[in-house]
Motif scaffolding. Structure first.
Motif, PDB file in Angstrom:
ATOM      1  N   VAL A  34      -4.105  -1.228   3.405  1.00 40.49           N
ATOM      2  CA  VAL A  34      -4.071  -2.469   2.630  1.00 40.49           C
ATOM      3  C   VAL A  34      -5.473  -2.882   2.192  1.00 40.49           C
ATOM      4  O   VAL A  34      -5.693  -3.213   1.020  1.00 40.49           O
ATOM      5  CB  VAL A  34      -3.389  -3.592   3.439  1.00 40.49           C
ATOM      6  N   ARG A  38      -6.975  -3.186  -1.618  1.00 45.29           N
ATOM      7  CA  ARG A  38      -7.610  -4.382  -2.193  1.00 45.29           C
ATOM      8  C   ARG A  38      -8.993  -4.047  -2.748  1.00 45.29           C
ATOM      9  O   ARG A  38      -9.388  -4.541  -3.816  1.00 45.29           O
ATOM     10  CB  ARG A  38      -7.737  -5.483  -1.130  1.00 45.29           C
ATOM     11  N   SER A 103       4.144  -9.385  -2.428  1.00 43.71           N
ATOM     12  CA  SER A 103       3.257  -8.484  -1.687  1.00 43.71           C
ATOM     13  C   SER A 103       2.398  -7.661  -2.634  1.00 43.71           C
ATOM     14  O   SER A 103       1.235  -7.356  -2.319  1.00 43.71           O
ATOM     15  CB  SER A 103       4.058  -7.580  -0.744  1.00 43.71           C
ATOM     16  N   VAL A 107      -1.745  -7.548  -2.525  1.00 41.28           N
ATOM     17  CA  VAL A 107      -2.594  -6.363  -2.463  1.00 41.28           C
ATOM     18  C   VAL A 107      -3.564  -6.333  -3.648  1.00 41.28           C
ATOM     19  O   VAL A 107      -4.671  -5.794  -3.537  1.00 41.28           O
ATOM     20  CB  VAL A 107      -1.732  -5.085  -2.422  1.00 41.28           C
ATOM     21  N   LYS A 165       1.630  -5.962   3.961  1.00 38.85           N
ATOM     22  CA  LYS A 165       0.863  -6.021   2.710  1.00 38.85           C
ATOM     23  C   LYS A 165       0.222  -7.384   2.460  1.00 38.85           C
ATOM     24  O   LYS A 165      -0.811  -7.467   1.795  1.00 38.85           O
ATOM     25  CB  LYS A 165       1.744  -5.618   1.529  1.00 38.85           C
ATOM     26  N   VAL A 369      -0.751   1.256  -1.329  1.00 35.15           N
ATOM     27  CA  VAL A 369      -1.081   1.220   0.099  1.00 35.15           C
ATOM     28  C   VAL A 369      -1.008   2.584   0.781  1.00 35.15           C
ATOM     29  O   VAL A 369      -1.549   2.753   1.870  1.00 35.15           O
ATOM     30  CB  VAL A 369      -0.186   0.213   0.847  1.00 35.15           C
TER      31      VAL A 369
END
Length: 381
Positions: A34, A38, A103, A107, A165, A369
């Motif tokens: 995660v 990002r 979610s 992210v 997430k 992810v």
């Protein structure tokens, strides 16, 4: 006759019994990158709007599969049964899709947006406090009862992926309610496959997705027994791969055999990544079976001759984003082990425009992810 997934010792472990002299297990992890996602794709974001929660599905009585129960291949959809489940099924999918979108926003937000975490947890907590997916389950025939369990499994997979997430979570009463509900959902699924019944003996994609659901929940709850359940499901799944690379049970699904091969492959890919993240390697025979399954599924997507021969039915087309959602998540694991097969799968995903990999039961964007470096390569320097 096939044994149920879990041995008595594993059942004991799932009930929380400690094994004398055994060191504490390491933390259970999901395999979801995660923070890396990002870092690669996140952008600063302002305050996030929180959608109105979907009305919880509390009543699970009279549940019906969409397939004609008289069809041995379970591939023919019954319009009457679909109508029967339209309202309930619509709310279930609306809930899961709304969470997946939240979610995905989370992210894509750098730094992590606490508004999105609070919103997602609040939405899930509303269902948790209504004891969603449990009431009335006893008022089903045996197929409906099992369908209720699998509805819990699929939505547990979605909820667990979303919680992972949107992390870090907000804490407080909502998070506590969500964790308690997740634990109850997981226990229901584990009980189904820990017993000796027709479903635990059959296994197939239901078992593999049960493993994904319980495994991801185990990462949220740091529960080693849930991790062990997931890994046991993975091992049984890889033992179901035949010499061609086909999953035996999925090939019995008539015109939908290849569709279910893909659906099962996605679960097994996620479980392989999960096991690897937890330091659990495949033995040589199961790794060979896994690669065989990947190669077969890719080849049959392009030209399903062998699948049609095995299933004895013309196959529905599967060269689409949903069916091929397993490709991006497997590539980071596969590239160092079999670069030629990885390149072939990469090409297939490109041909089919199957990126980003997205599946509601994985909380939306799985490429982000499970293959964030792929996103980095696509973006370039």
């Amino acid at each position: 006759m096939m044994r149920p997934l879990m041995t008595p010792l594993a059942v004991l472990a799932c009930l929380g019994a400690a094994v004398p002299g055994r060191a504490a297990s390491p933390a259970v992890v999901s395999g979801f990158a995660v923070e890396r996602a990002r870092a690669v794709r996140g952008q600063p974001g302002g305050p996030a709007a929180c959608p109105t929660p979907v009305e919880p599905v509390a009543d699970m009585a009279g549940l019906q599969s969409r397939y004609d129960p008289k069809d041995p291949t379970q591939s023919r959809v019954s319009a009457e049964r679909e109508r029967h489940e339209a309202d309930r099924g619509g709310r279930l999918m609306a809930f899961a899709t709304a969470l997946a979108r939240l979610s995905d926003q989370a992210v894509a937000s750098r730094p992590a947006n606490p508004d999105l975490a609070r919103c997602a947890m609040g939405q899930i907590a509303a269902w948790a406090r209504r004891d969603a997916l449990f009431t009335g389950s006893e008022r089903n025939d045996e197929l409906g009862r099992h369908q209720a369990v699998m509805t819990r499994a699929w939505h547990l997979a979605n909820v667990a992926a979303v919680v992972l997430k949107v992390s870090p979570g907000p804490g407080g009463a909502d998070e506590a309610a969500v964790h308690a509900w997740m634990a109850r959902l997981a226990r229901s699924v584990m009980d189904e496959y820990g017993a000796d019944n027709q479903w635990s003996r059959h296994g197939a994609n239901h078992l593999y997705w049960a493993g994904v659901a319980v495994g991801l929940a185990g990462a949220v709850l740091n529960d080693p027994a849930m991790r062990d359940f997931a890994v046991a499901a993975l091992r049984r799944g890889l033992d179901d791969v035949d010499a061609n690379g086909a999953l035996r049970k999925e090939m019995a699904r008539g015109e939908r055999a290849l569709f279910y091969q893909h659906f099962a492959a996605l679960a097994l890919v996620v479980l392989v990544r999960y096991a690897d993240a937890n330091g659990i390697a495949l033995d040589a025979a199961r790794e060979a079976a896994f690669r065989r399954m990947l190669a077969f599924t890719a080849a049959e997507t392009r030209a399903p001759d062998k699948a049609q021969d095995i299933a004895r039915a013309r196959q529905l087309p599967t060269k689409d984003r949903q069916s091929l959602a397993w490709i991006d998540p497997v590539l980071p694991w596969l590239r160092p082990r079999d670069p030629d097969l990885a390149a072939d799968l990469d090409a297939l995903a490109t041909e089919a425009r199957a990126r980003p990999a997205w599946h509601v039961y994985l909380g939306g964007n799985a490429s982000a992810v499970l293959n964030p470096e792929g996103i980095a390569r696509a973006k370039g320097p």
